[in-house]
Motif scaffolding. Sequence first.
Motif, PDB file in Angstrom:
ATOM      1  N   THR A  30       0.800  -1.225   0.000  1.00 21.07           N
ATOM      2  CA  THR A  30       0.000   0.000   0.000  1.00 21.07           C
ATOM      3  C   THR A  30       0.834   1.277   0.000  1.00 21.07           C
ATOM      4  N   LEU A  31       2.141   1.144   0.075  1.00 16.50           N
ATOM      5  CA  LEU A  31       2.998   2.331   0.117  1.00 16.50           C
ATOM      6  C   LEU A  31       3.277   2.855  -1.286  1.00 16.50           C
ATOM      7  N   ASP A  32       3.430   4.168  -1.380  1.00 16.56           N
ATOM      8  CA  ASP A  32       3.772   4.809  -2.645  1.00 16.56           C
ATOM      9  C   ASP A  32       5.258   5.137  -2.670  1.00 16.56           C
ATOM     10  N   PRO A  37       8.506   3.742   5.122  1.00 17.45           N
ATOM     11  CA  PRO A  37       7.797   2.553   5.618  1.00 17.45           C
ATOM     12  C   PRO A  37       7.910   2.411   7.141  1.00 17.45           C
ATOM     13  N   ILE A  38       7.430   3.381   7.858  1.00 17.80           N
ATOM     14  CA  ILE A  38       7.582   3.438   9.311  1.00 17.80           C
ATOM     15  C   ILE A  38       6.937   2.242  10.001  1.00 17.80           C
ATOM     16  N   ARG A  84       5.750 -10.222  -5.416  1.00 21.95           N
ATOM     17  CA  ARG A  84       5.231  -9.346  -6.461  1.00 21.95           C
ATOM     18  C   ARG A  84       4.309  -8.279  -5.875  1.00 21.95           C
ATOM     19  N   LYS A  85       3.665  -8.619  -4.767  1.00 24.41           N
ATOM     20  CA  LYS A  85       2.701  -7.714  -4.146  1.00 24.41           C
ATOM     21  C   LYS A  85       3.351  -6.635  -3.275  1.00 24.41           C
ATOM     22  N   LYS A  86       4.667  -6.708  -3.089  1.00 28.18           N
ATOM     23  CA  LYS A  86       5.361  -5.793  -2.174  1.00 28.18           C
ATOM     24  C   LYS A  86       5.973  -4.607  -2.904  1.00 28.18           C
ATOM     25  N   THR A  87       6.218  -3.544  -2.151  1.00 29.32           N
ATOM     26  CA  THR A  87       7.026  -2.437  -2.627  1.00 29.32           C
ATOM     27  C   THR A  87       8.452  -2.676  -2.134  1.00 29.32           C
ATOM     28  N   ARG A 126      13.016   4.791   2.568  1.00 29.68           N
ATOM     29  CA  ARG A 126      11.947   5.319   1.709  1.00 29.68           C
ATOM     30  C   ARG A 126      11.700   4.337   0.587  1.00 29.68           C
ATOM     31  N   VAL A 127      10.452   4.270   0.162  1.00 31.45           N
ATOM     32  CA  VAL A 127      10.075   3.378  -0.936  1.00 31.45           C
ATOM     33  C   VAL A 127      10.629   3.921  -2.239  1.00 31.45           C
ATOM     34  N   ILE A 128      11.310   3.042  -2.975  1.00 35.91           N
ATOM     35  CA  ILE A 128      11.892   3.450  -4.257  1.00 35.91           C
ATOM     36  C   ILE A 128      11.301   2.701  -5.446  1.00 35.91           C
TER      37      ILE A 128
END
Length: 133
Positions: A30-32, A37-38, A84-87, A126-128
Amino acid sequence: MPSGQSLPSGCPPEGHEPAQGTFFRLTRATLDVGEEPIEDWKLPLDTKSSDAYQQVDNCLAYAYSLFKDLADLLNARESVPWARKKTIAQVDLEPAMGRILRTESDLGPSHHDWWPSRNDLIPPARVIEGRVA
């Protein structure tokens, strides 16, 4: 480690080093891109879906799974359905943040386990990479 809980004897295992450098970690779908990702920093010891859930004598219950090479996680997301479902988040560690050890993983050869210096430590991350559609 959970409050009031110390690491098991011999943990981290021999060969560990101070945590240092840039690593990568699978994070919530769900992260952008750009988000921190706290809430993704919950030890296996406290994660019901983990094989190490509530195993207080299991050293790996106190370690987070990280990868040194981003390509390992990108490849895993192509071949492992749950990945596949992960960031993917970039995580930056410094020596005061704990200890790290290169370990085996089916997801890729650059896998490391990281034992944070404090149970409440949330590293800069941070999500990359967003989730695969």
